[in-house]
Enzyme design. Sequence first.
Site, PDB file in Angstrom:
ATOM      1  N   LEU A   1       0.201 -28.524  10.453  1.00 53.37           N
ATOM      2  CA  LEU A   1       0.736 -28.958   9.056  1.00 53.37           C
ATOM      3  C   LEU A   1      -0.336 -29.566   8.158  1.00 53.37           C
ATOM      4  O   LEU A   1      -0.340 -29.254   7.127  1.00 53.37           O
ATOM      5  CB  LEU A   1       1.765 -29.838   8.976  1.00 53.37           C
ATOM      6  CG  LEU A   1       3.016 -29.325   9.678  1.00 53.37           C
ATOM      7  CD1 LEU A   1       4.098 -30.406   9.748  1.00 53.37           C
ATOM      8  CD2 LEU A   1       3.877 -28.153   8.754  1.00 53.37           C
ATOM      9  N   ASN A   2      -1.485 -30.101   8.754  1.00 55.71           N
ATOM     10  CA  ASN A   2      -2.633 -30.823   8.141  1.00 55.71           C
ATOM     11  C   ASN A   2      -3.728 -30.960   9.120  1.00 55.71           C
ATOM     12  O   ASN A   2      -3.572 -31.871   9.776  1.00 55.71           O
ATOM     13  CB  ASN A   2      -2.291 -32.171   7.487  1.00 55.71           C
ATOM     14  CG  ASN A   2      -3.200 -32.867   6.933  1.00 55.71           C
ATOM     15  OD1 ASN A   2      -4.434 -32.838   7.001  1.00 55.71           O
ATOM     16  ND2 ASN A   2      -2.904 -33.439   5.640  1.00 55.71           N
TER      17      ASN A   2
ATOM     18  N   GLY B   1       3.892 -30.624  18.544  1.00 56.93           N
ATOM     19  CA  GLY B   1       3.231 -31.970  18.614  1.00 56.93           C
ATOM     20  C   GLY B   1       1.989 -32.143  18.905  1.00 56.93           C
ATOM     21  O   GLY B   1       1.968 -31.646  20.178  1.00 56.93           O
ATOM     22  N   VAL B   2       1.165 -32.701  18.348  1.00 59.39           N
ATOM     23  CA  VAL B   2      -0.129 -33.201  18.985  1.00 59.39           C
ATOM     24  C   VAL B   2      -0.606 -34.447  18.747  1.00 59.39           C
ATOM     25  O   VAL B   2      -1.719 -35.030  19.009  1.00 59.39           O
ATOM     26  CB  VAL B   2      -1.204 -32.184  17.964  1.00 59.39           C
ATOM     27  CG1 VAL B   2      -1.180 -30.800  18.053  1.00 59.39           C
ATOM     28  CG2 VAL B   2      -1.333 -32.849  16.501  1.00 59.39           C
ATOM     29  N   GLY B   3       0.598 -35.229  18.875  1.00 56.84           N
ATOM     30  CA  GLY B   3       0.311 -36.845  19.071  1.00 56.84           C
ATOM     31  C   GLY B   3      -0.305 -37.128  20.008  1.00 56.84           C
ATOM     32  O   GLY B   3      -0.962 -38.403  20.081  1.00 56.84           O
ATOM     33  N   GLU B   4      -0.171 -36.668  21.420  1.00 58.07           N
ATOM     34  CA  GLU B   4      -0.345 -37.451  22.537  1.00 58.07           C
ATOM     35  C   GLU B   4      -1.484 -36.390  23.526  1.00 58.07           C
ATOM     36  O   GLU B   4      -2.208 -36.918  24.214  1.00 58.07           O
ATOM     37  CB  GLU B   4       0.834 -37.562  23.537  1.00 58.07           C
ATOM     38  CG  GLU B   4       1.642 -38.605  22.952  1.00 58.07           C
ATOM     39  CD  GLU B   4       2.974 -38.740  23.706  1.00 58.07           C
ATOM     40  OE1 GLU B   4       3.460 -39.650  24.379  1.00 58.07           O
ATOM     41  OE2 GLU B   4       3.770 -37.804  23.537  1.00 58.07           O
TER      42      GLU B   4
END
Length: 734
Positions: free
Chosen positions: A627-628, A698-701
């Site tokens: 997304l960004n 998701g790419v948070g972890e």
Amino acid sequence: MTTVERPRIVGAGTDRVDGPLKVTGAAPYPNDVSLPGMAHAAVVRATIASGRITRLDTGTAESAPGVLAVLTHLNAPRLGSGPESLLRTPPPPLQDDRILSYGQYVAVVVADTPEQARAAARRVEVGYERAEPLLDLDDPRAERVADPWDSDASWGDVAAGLARADAVVDASYTTAENTNNPLGLFTTLAAWDGDALTVHDSTQWPVLVRATLARMFGVPEAGVRVLVPYVGGGFGAGLRVWPHVVLAAMAARRTRRPVRLELARPEMFTGIGHRPATAQRVRLGATRDGRLTAIEHESVSTLSIEGDNIEPCSSVSTTAYACPNVSTRDQQVRLNIPWTNSMRAPGEAQGNFALESAMDELSYMLGLDPLELRLRNYAEVHPRSGLPWSSKALRECYEVGADRFGWARRGAEPGSMREGDWLVGYGLAGVSYFWYQAPCRARATVRGDGTAYVRSAVTDIGTGTYTVMTQLSAELLGLEPGSVTFGLGDTGMPPGPQAGGSGLTAALGNAVHAACRALLRAFLDLAGADPASPLAGCGADDVTVTDGRIHRAGEPGRGESYTGILAAHGLEELSADGDSEPRRAEEAGMAPAGPFGARFVEVRVDPELGRLRVARVVSVIDGGLILNEKLARSQIIGGTVGGIGMAMFEETVTDPGTGRIANATLGDYLVPVNADVPDLDVTFVGVPDAYNPVGVKGVGEIGLVGMAAAIANAVFHATGRRIRSVPITIDDLL
Ligand code: MOS
């Protein structure tokens, strides 16, 4: 309306919409909020790890300047238990005289100022009857429990697979306890008005805080409001409703004042969870040409006496490689330690270290390039279910990463590369991260002035949720980002899940998608009621929105604006809700894929001094639709620094005699500093994921995962020395 197929706004490296507020200090974090008449609380913590309180003398503290109340188990209200949840909520504090870990709260002192509260807290005298604490993972007296997530798996026949292997790796790996250290000191500010409670709290999950406090205090949930527009980092520490949150509410109720309780850094080490230590055994069997015949992966991790913890270390071995015979098992050992809890990439971080180290060992045993070994065992379909992945670009991660890194320059022999006095090593690790998504609801509103407001009761823990959801909402509503406000961090909004498990962007993004689509249908229903409208008879798929004007797809002249439709119907605004529910894999006919990644690391080792430096890191990540890119890169960079910490620095040290954490300050608990972190190269590959309408993963972890193995593998390549325990310290290399 499915404009994310050809994105205009998403993907762009838009600056954080909350950036100016944050850098000017105007963003209110929980510890920035003040209320009239506010008092302050300070905690008193147990100085033994196991036993009972036998004596409490609070008289001196009670008569100290400014003190309003001292609560202990002798005078605290009896509270109910928290709700059933994915993660068990710690029982309410100050309910009895038992001590189960060092640092457990035994009293809370409330005073007019924080200094008065802390000074008086030191004057609370506590006597104990000590029991011998269980502190060692290997202690045979400690209770062993099975993995609570039911993630143990097995298929095929591991024994037969190992028996027919030409090469077998059988190795044990250990990882240390680590502690989440979000910069923002966790703070709760609680204010009662009768049975209504307002709480400002450092949490990743406001809806759970509301449900928990309502149940514990026996008040209606509708009267409890939790606010957290900003939180200074989480990393998993904010996934539970910790006892200090309850203490703040308890203290406010007793003193009839708003009460703020801000933890000090050493209290963060005992009060908000930490990553468990693990001991893992991995057995791999392979044919001479490097085809895996068996994977067996077992893990034992540390657990508190009453807690639970999701730490699926061995699960990494169920998704990473194509293998006919697999068995995985996780166990946890109950010890007198503070609660273990999720810390960025729980289970994956440690499990990947073991599996990807073992794969590296196998590659040298077989004389195969470590990258080639991984490609020979590439899981084209989900290894267990056989279903096609909803998306997978791990092969591209390897190819692009090898190219950017210059993997082909690697000398095959350990110790074969040098630069001056330094030994040079190349190492890599692959990552197949798990998929997780929870139900979520969002509400979208377009107002009479043509602006939009979209919101959900979630949090932005620094990952960029405000920004990416502003972008996505603008994209979906056909507005400029400057006309869209995204709201979060208030339980008055529609309920959303935790910012955790790398699952929020997908869950929330899809709820926002559903809400924006429902809102468009609502506008079309209004417009279509007039048979003369150019939009009469149009469904959501027949139209496009450009600059706030709904028009027939491909016919910009035939349409009406949001503001025009609202005005024609005398409405100030129009709203719609949208829900997202994760699909079931069997019904979808595909295996939901988490993100994938490849990590390439170059290290330098000084064999005389045992110094280890990370010289370069190349990361290539498949995160589905990004997304960004600027913010996603920032997540990978931050995770990589965390991974360097796990590999080389971080270790929460428990004193074996007392159970006290011996390094509970940022002076003593080592984390990487700028000088430890080289230039980090991050590239994204892949396509929008097919499992959900927005296409994000998701790419948070994932940015943390793989670093420990890649660094240890590079150390082996540099030195010929296999390090099976992190953090890797100087004495390991001498
Ligand atoms: Mo993450 S450890 O699920 O906040």
